[in-house]
Design a protein around this motif. Structure first.
Motif, PDB file in Angstrom:
ATOM      1  N   PRO A  92      29.734 -41.931 -35.936  1.00  7.08           N
ATOM      2  CA  PRO A  92      30.494 -40.756 -35.261  1.00  7.08           C
ATOM      3  C   PRO A  92      29.830 -39.779 -34.614  1.00  7.08           C
ATOM      4  N   GLY A  93      30.518 -38.985 -33.986  1.00  5.83           N
ATOM      5  CA  GLY A  93      29.620 -37.928 -33.266  1.00  5.83           C
ATOM      6  C   GLY A  93      29.209 -36.931 -34.177  1.00  5.83           C
ATOM      7  N   HIS A  94      28.341 -36.287 -33.664  1.00  7.49           N
ATOM      8  CA  HIS A  94      27.620 -35.155 -34.487  1.00  7.49           C
ATOM      9  C   HIS A  94      28.066 -33.729 -33.977  1.00  7.49           C
ATOM     10  N   GLU A  95      27.801 -32.735 -34.937  1.00  4.86           N
ATOM     11  CA  GLU A  95      27.978 -31.499 -34.672  1.00  4.86           C
ATOM     12  C   GLU A  95      26.605 -30.935 -34.055  1.00  4.86           C
ATOM     13  N   GLY A  96      26.898 -30.111 -33.085  1.00  5.08           N
ATOM     14  CA  GLY A  96      25.664 -29.614 -32.133  1.00  5.08           C
ATOM     15  C   GLY A  96      24.818 -28.795 -32.966  1.00  5.08           C
ATOM     16  N   ALA A  97      25.253 -28.021 -34.047  1.00  7.13           N
ATOM     17  CA  ALA A  97      24.295 -26.927 -34.675  1.00  7.13           C
ATOM     18  C   ALA A  97      23.669 -27.812 -35.954  1.00  7.13           C
TER      19      ALA A  97
ATOM     20  N   ALA B  38      33.172 -35.162 -22.378  1.00  9.15           N
ATOM     21  CA  ALA B  38      31.961 -35.323 -22.129  1.00  9.15           C
ATOM     22  C   ALA B  38      30.987 -35.653 -23.188  1.00  9.15           C
ATOM     23  N   VAL B  39      29.913 -36.799 -23.181  1.00 10.27           N
ATOM     24  CA  VAL B  39      29.113 -37.097 -24.247  1.00 10.27           C
ATOM     25  C   VAL B  39      27.593 -36.654 -23.623  1.00 10.27           C
ATOM     26  N   TRP B  40      27.063 -36.157 -24.738  1.00 13.40           N
ATOM     27  CA  TRP B  40      25.527 -35.970 -24.713  1.00 13.40           C
ATOM     28  C   TRP B  40      24.661 -36.707 -25.735  1.00 13.40           C
ATOM     29  N   GLU B  41      23.800 -37.500 -25.216  1.00 16.31           N
ATOM     30  CA  GLU B  41      22.772 -38.083 -26.124  1.00 16.31           C
ATOM     31  C   GLU B  41      21.352 -38.035 -25.762  1.00 16.31           C
ATOM     32  N   MET B  42      20.337 -38.138 -26.817  1.00 18.31           N
ATOM     33  CA  MET B  42      18.947 -37.864 -26.551  1.00 18.31           C
ATOM     34  C   MET B  42      18.084 -38.759 -27.360  1.00 18.31           C
TER      35      MET B  42
ATOM     36  N   TYR C 231      26.821 -36.341 -29.133  1.00 13.73           N
ATOM     37  CA  TYR C 231      27.699 -34.942 -28.924  1.00 13.73           C
ATOM     38  C   TYR C 231      28.637 -34.971 -27.939  1.00 13.73           C
ATOM     39  N   GLN C 232      30.061 -34.736 -28.519  1.00 14.56           N
ATOM     40  CA  GLN C 232      30.911 -34.668 -27.457  1.00 14.56           C
ATOM     41  C   GLN C 232      31.537 -33.427 -27.196  1.00 14.56           C
ATOM     42  N   GLY C 233      32.206 -33.072 -26.149  1.00 21.54           N
ATOM     43  CA  GLY C 233      32.709 -31.920 -25.884  1.00 21.54           C
ATOM     44  C   GLY C 233      31.911 -30.794 -25.228  1.00 21.54           C
TER      45      GLY C 233
END
Length: 329
Positions: A90-95, A231-235, A242-244
């Protein structure tokens, strides 16, 4: 039997196809570095076997058959190349703390100039752009190698089922069955692949300017406004995604080594037929290479960003290691 041609004669006939063969191997493998190796192997095999080429098919078709066979051999027993969002977590929490995995053979982007997504016949360029989209290449990684080969040969190269069957040593019935399964699985993995690929609009070009400017000024509020709500960000090689917009900015604020205006410098490039940026990070009086960002747009917002932290990619994109202070805004 005719005399074997010289290397110059063979290359004169075959070399113009090098970029399209690299794009083909890249779709199969998900790695530019591996694709370059397989193209070299394809040309070596073709050169060695050219005196047995009977001309029953075109030279292009013959080279694609050799390249496909080489790719299938290379993929035997090899793990697929995913993006973090393709790992099933699942998506992760940014912090949250970052988790890095350098053992995963991550998907790589391809520079447009290597894949032939520039110049030439406009129709060919559009087809190539669509077929090397990052979302498509990532989705192809979910298919077993032979399914991947069948789908690429049929739906990208538009080969007839009989041609694919001959190339893969199987029957036309089997090819059609494999193609049906591959299409269904691809649609399940990435439903948006049917979205049309269009040239950038003036509004989208302005969006890209605003995107680079927002990061260079480290304007968090502006960055939030540039993303779609989903929006999705991955690296890669970090395993989280990460979403949103708020969560993405939380990730950037928490983990990005930049923290002030001028710390980052973005240089526009093109990858996978999509807008992209080479990101440089301040190091004293210069900015050093840091990451490569490939963007997917939706209207006049950013829908998906993949930040690649593999510094070897800068060489593929023919980018300098650092930017001098005079080159920085």
């Amino acid at each position: 039997m005719s005399e074997k041609p010289t290397s110059e004669e063979f290359l004169r006939l075959a070399d113009p196809m090098r970029r399209e063969l690299l794009a083909h191997c890249y779709r199969m493998l998900g790695s530019v570095h591996d694709a370059e190796d397989l193209v070299q192997e394809t040309y070596l095999r073709a050169w060695r076997g050219y005196d047995g080429f009977e001309g029953r098919s075109s030279l292009r078709t013959w080279l694609y058959r050799i390249a496909t066979t080489a790719c299938l051999t290379a993929l035997d027993g090899r793990a697929r190349r995913p993006l973090p969002s393709g790992l099933g977590a699942p998506g992760h929490e940014g912090a949250a703390p970052l988790s890095r995995d350098d053992e995963v053979p991550w998907l790589e982007p391809v520079p447009d100039h290597l894949a032939g997504v520039a110049g030439g016949d406009p129709a060919t360029v559009v087809t190539t752009r669509e077929s090397v989209r990052l979302a498509l290449v990532a989705a192809l990684q979910h298919l077993p190698p032979r399914q991947r080969a069948v789908l690429i040969l049929r739906d990208v190269l538009r080969w007839r089922a009989a041609e694919v069957a001959e190339a893969l040593g199987t029957s036309t019935t089997a090819v059609n069955s494999v193609l049906q399964r591959a299409r269904a699985q691809l649609a399940a993995v990435e439903p948006s692949l049917d979205d049309p690929v269009a040239p950038l609009s003036p509004g989208q070009r302005e969006l890209l300017d605003r995107y680079a400017d927002a990061f260079e000024r480290y304007d968090v509020d502006e960055i939030v406004r540039l993303f779609t709500d989903d929006a999705v960000w991955e690296m890669p090689p970090f395993t989280g995604w990460y979403q949103g917009p708020a969560n993405i900015v939380r990730l950037i604020s928490t983990h990005c080594p930049a923290g002030a205006p001028g710390d980052l410098r973005l240089v526009p490039v093109s990858a996978n037929g999509q807008p992209a940026f080479a990101m440089y990070l301040r190091d004293g009086a210069v900015h050093r290479r840091f990451s490569l960002l490939v963007l997917r747009l939706a209207g006049e917002r950013v829908r998906h960003v993949v930040m690649f932290l593999d510094l070897r990619l800068f060489d593929l994109f023919e980018l300098p290691e650092l930017l001098e202070a005079s080159a920085v805004k």
